[in-house]
Motif scaffolding. Structure first.
Motif, PDB file in Angstrom:
ATOM      1  N   LEU A  56      49.046  47.039  42.948  1.00 21.21           N
ATOM      2  CA  LEU A  56      48.041  45.979  42.895  1.00 21.21           C
ATOM      3  C   LEU A  56      47.206  46.057  41.619  1.00 21.21           C
ATOM      4  O   LEU A  56      46.746  45.034  41.105  1.00 21.21           O
ATOM      5  CB  LEU A  56      47.131  46.066  44.114  1.00 21.21           C
ATOM      6  CG  LEU A  56      47.700  45.511  45.426  1.00 21.21           C
ATOM      7  CD1 LEU A  56      46.766  45.823  46.592  1.00 21.21           C
ATOM      8  CD2 LEU A  56      47.922  44.007  45.328  1.00 21.21           C
ATOM      9  N   ALA A  58      47.914  42.398  40.710  1.00 18.13           N
ATOM     10  CA  ALA A  58      47.062  41.676  41.650  1.00 18.13           C
ATOM     11  C   ALA A  58      46.966  40.198  41.334  1.00 18.13           C
ATOM     12  O   ALA A  58      46.998  39.350  42.234  1.00 18.13           O
ATOM     13  CB  ALA A  58      45.662  42.296  41.669  1.00 18.13           C
ATOM     14  N   SER A 107      51.715  39.824  44.438  1.00 13.30           N
ATOM     15  CA  SER A 107      50.665  40.401  45.287  1.00 13.30           C
ATOM     16  C   SER A 107      50.748  39.920  46.727  1.00 13.30           C
ATOM     17  O   SER A 107      50.338  40.628  47.636  1.00 13.30           O
ATOM     18  CB  SER A 107      49.285  40.079  44.711  1.00 13.30           C
ATOM     19  OG  SER A 107      49.065  38.687  44.628  1.00 13.30           O
ATOM     20  N   CYS A 151      41.232  49.226  46.073  1.00 17.81           N
ATOM     21  CA  CYS A 151      41.900  48.100  46.727  1.00 17.81           C
ATOM     22  C   CYS A 151      40.955  46.940  47.009  1.00 17.81           C
ATOM     23  O   CYS A 151      41.376  45.780  47.001  1.00 17.81           O
ATOM     24  CB  CYS A 151      42.566  48.572  48.020  1.00 17.81           C
ATOM     25  SG  CYS A 151      44.078  49.527  47.728  1.00 17.81           S
ATOM     26  N   HIS A 178      40.858  45.007  43.895  1.00 15.62           N
ATOM     27  CA  HIS A 178      42.117  44.302  43.673  1.00 15.62           C
ATOM     28  C   HIS A 178      42.177  43.031  44.521  1.00 15.62           C
ATOM     29  O   HIS A 178      42.604  41.972  44.046  1.00 15.62           O
ATOM     30  CB  HIS A 178      43.303  45.207  44.006  1.00 15.62           C
ATOM     31  CG  HIS A 178      43.339  46.476  43.209  1.00 15.62           C
ATOM     32  ND1 HIS A 178      42.821  46.577  41.936  1.00 15.62           N
ATOM     33  CD2 HIS A 178      43.853  47.716  43.500  1.00 15.62           C
ATOM     34  CE1 HIS A 178      42.994  47.807  41.475  1.00 15.62           C
ATOM     35  NE2 HIS A 178      43.622  48.506  42.410  1.00 15.62           N
ATOM     36  N   CYS A 233      44.338  38.038  52.196  1.00 18.78           N
ATOM     37  CA  CYS A 233      43.243  38.717  51.497  1.00 18.78           C
ATOM     38  C   CYS A 233      42.082  38.996  52.446  1.00 18.78           C
ATOM     39  O   CYS A 233      41.545  40.110  52.486  1.00 18.78           O
ATOM     40  CB  CYS A 233      42.766  37.857  50.332  1.00 18.78           C
ATOM     41  SG  CYS A 233      43.857  37.857  48.894  1.00 18.78           S
TER      42      CYS A 233
END
Length: 625
Positions: free
Chosen positions: A188, A192, A198, A228, A231, A266
């Motif tokens: 990522l 990303a 991604s 993370c 990202h 997400c």
């Protein structure tokens, strides 16, 4: 015999699997499978993971579409909200009560693919890998760790293999041991912003960040430490730049990219990474605040308003963020070293409070419709529960941009209270919504109370809060084991709204005193109910005019008898006696009322405490006995 970690295993029922998958690919959904997520503009993806909108049926049909769900409920907000977990296929069906037709549940999904009803496992048909090739978990981890030196197709392929390899908690643990956490984070960090890549890395990240046990928390903290959250924030920025509100299908020039689906993944990932937990919040909360992620997530909610799953999970993320801030406010000691450096984190960031209230209000205003895809409107109620929880948590924190007192005032001004109470009344039999809604009303009322904002408390009461609180006391929609808890919360809500300006409305129009008498009669042995009811009764009837309409009404409906009866059942509980005597101090304003209290069984020392501030009146009372 291939290993369970091999990327290729032949599924049983080869022709049946081809037929089933081709139907799915061209939009023909078998009648035995019900959509669990409504995805706008969904593009069928030739990936190893399943599409997000299918769950297994009990008879094994379309088993390649298995999605494992947990049975967590937002009604469990008293502890940790919506903590991630994975469950077995059988356990998921038991939790959903499936009887041949898939049931969609609110929960944290994991992705399981490539398994046929005949018991075969692995990638197989759905992997779209050339026949005869095998990519192991180790190969996938190695590729992701060095993703900067591989093509996008190679990284996508590794992401798909990793998705196949983290279908259960046991496999998640195994993958973590061989470096999967670092591998996803590394990939990522390089890919990303390339959505075609991604979107396939988010799937294994969701499962790798799942798990309610300490191991799950440790994995989450490691992923947070590896960046993370940042990202995911970068991915959201790209999504927002590609999907204006008028294009909620969010298609792109790349047929392999579904922006709406990526947005949901997400938010889903953030819900896992940003736990409603005071320990793990130490790692993720500063990142969320620095990245302005609350504003970004609320923007996603506005961009994809019809995606119920995204709305629910986004509200849960906003609630977790507000909850973490509230914990810092409550437990940070000013005397600790470096306390001044934390002062900026006492309140929610500029704009975040308003953004959360706006987003939650929009969710509450969206009615149940066919797009929710579930009988009885359960999915919609789940969204409402999450929105109410976000309001409850943001109601407990300060706001840098509008001030502590004005968040409740802003909620009144834009119609949030009306939207919340309307939803609670429409779905009154859904206990989780009732519970979360009560928490929101209490939090907003108490925040206004702490700021001495009497006008806002009256506005909250008139916007339907008093009506809902009284109804929750008279007929809580819950089993017998939880009635006392709900009634105590509703009494607390009335207490929070007991401003000078609101007293007449609550007593003379909303029947609040009658509700308090009902609570005392129903739960005389519940200390939480008795304390809340007595304190609220004292607040509503306070004043020095014996002819006050509120005091007269309290005498007419038997408030004194109700308080005395409850005190006699818990006379050894100091907190109960203190609250009861507080109520009697207000209610026994003349000799006639005191005589009624004694006739009802009041102990003389209880009434003597009513005159603790006036020795002469205390002596006068004692001489009259």
């Amino acid at each position: 015999m291939p290993s369970e970690l091999d990327g290729e295993m032949k599924p049983a029922g080869f022709l049946e699997d081809i037929f089933s998958f081709s139907n799915r690919l061209f939009g023909i959904t078998p009648s035995s499978v019900q959509e669990a997520e409504n995805e706008q503009g969904h593009v069928a993806e030739p990936v190893t993971e399943v599409e997000d909108n299918y769950i297994p049926t009990k008879d094994g049909d379309n088993a390649e579409n298995d999605v494992l769900m947990d049975s967590s409920s937002l009604g469990e907000i008293r502890g940790k909200l919506d903590m991630p977990t994975l469950k077995s296929d059988e356990a998921a069906q038991q939790a959903s009560g499936s009887t041949g037709k898939g049931k969609s549940l609110m929960g944290l999904l994991s992705f399981r693919s490539g398994e046929s009803g005949g018991g075969g496992g692995g990638g197989g048909l759905l992997s779209f890998r050339p026949k005869g090739t095998k990519t192991t978990l180790g190969d996938a981890v190695s590729t992701l760790l060095s993703s900067h030196s591989h093509s996008d197709d190679k990284v996508v392929e590794a992401g798909k293999v990793l998705s196949d390899s983290v279908q259960t908690m046991d496999k998640v643990s195994l993958a973590a041991k061989v470096g999967a956490l670092d591998a996803v984070a590394a990939a990522l960090s390089h890919k990303a912003t390339q959505l075609s890549v991604s979107q396939h890395l988010l799937l294994p990240l969701i499962n790798l960040s799942a798990g309610e046990d300490e191991a799950g928390l440790q994995r989450t903290r490691h992923l947070v430490a590896r960046g993370c959250v940042q990202h995911v924030s970068a991915i959201i920025e790209v999504v927002l730049s590609m999907s204006p509100p008028e294009q909620t299908d969010a298609s792109t020039d790349d047929d392999d990219v579904n922006v709406a689906l990526i947005a949901k993944r997400c938010v889903w990932t953030l819900q896992h990474l940003c736990r409603r937990d005071d320990v793990s919040a130490n790692g993720w909360l500063p990142v969320v605040q620095q990245s302005k992620l609350v504003l970004a997530v609320c923007a996603l909610m506005a961009t994809f308003p019809s995606d119920g799953i995204l709305q629910q999970r986004a509200c849960s993320f906003c609630a977790a963020t507000s909850f973490a801030i509230a914990l810092e406010e409550n437990y940070r000691s000013p005397g600790l070293p470096g306390a001044a450096a934390w002062s900026a984190r006492h309140c929610i960031a500029d704009g975040d409070g308003i953004a959360i209230i706006d987003a939650a209000t929009a969710v509450l205003r969206r009615p149940i419709s066919a797009e929710d895809g579930m009988e009885g409107g359960i999915l919609s109620c789940i969204r409402h529960e999450a929105a109410a929880t976000a309001l409850a948590d943001v109601g407990r924190v300060s706001s840098a941009d509008v001030g502590t007192a004005n968040l409740p005032a802003y909620a009144v001004r834009i119609g949030t209270i009306d939207a919340l109470t309307t939803a609670m009344e429409e779905y009154f039999d859904v206990f989780a919504l009732q519970e979360c809604g009560l928490a929101a009303l209490v939090a907003l009322g108490e925040t206004a109370s702490d700021a001495a904002d009497d006008a806002t408390r009256l506005d909250i009461a008139r916007a339907g809060a008093s009506r809902v609180l009284v109804r929750s006391i008279f007929s809580p929609a819950v089993d017998l084991s939880r009635e006392a808890e709900v009634r105590a919360a509703a009494c607390q809500g009335l207490l929070a709204l007991s401003a000078v300006r609101a007293r007449d409305h609550l007593v003379l129009e909303a029947d609040a005193l009658e509700a308090l008498v009902e609570a005392l009669a129903r739960h005389p042995k519940s200390s939480s109910v008795v304390v809340s009811a007595c304190r609220t009764m004292a607040a509503l009837c306070s004043g020095h005019d014996p002819s006050d309409a509120r005091k007269c009404r309290a005498l007419d409906i038997g408030c004194i008898r109700a308080v005395v009866s409850a005190l006699r059942k818990q006379s050894r509980n100091a907190e109960v006696v203190e609250a009861g005597c507080q109520a009697l101090t207000v209610l026994c304003f003349d000799s006639g009322a005191r005589a009624d209290a004694l006739a009802s069984g009041a102990e003389p020392q209880w009434l003597a405490r009513c005159f603790s501030g006036s020795p002469s009146k205390k002596r006068e009372f004692q001489q009259s006995l």
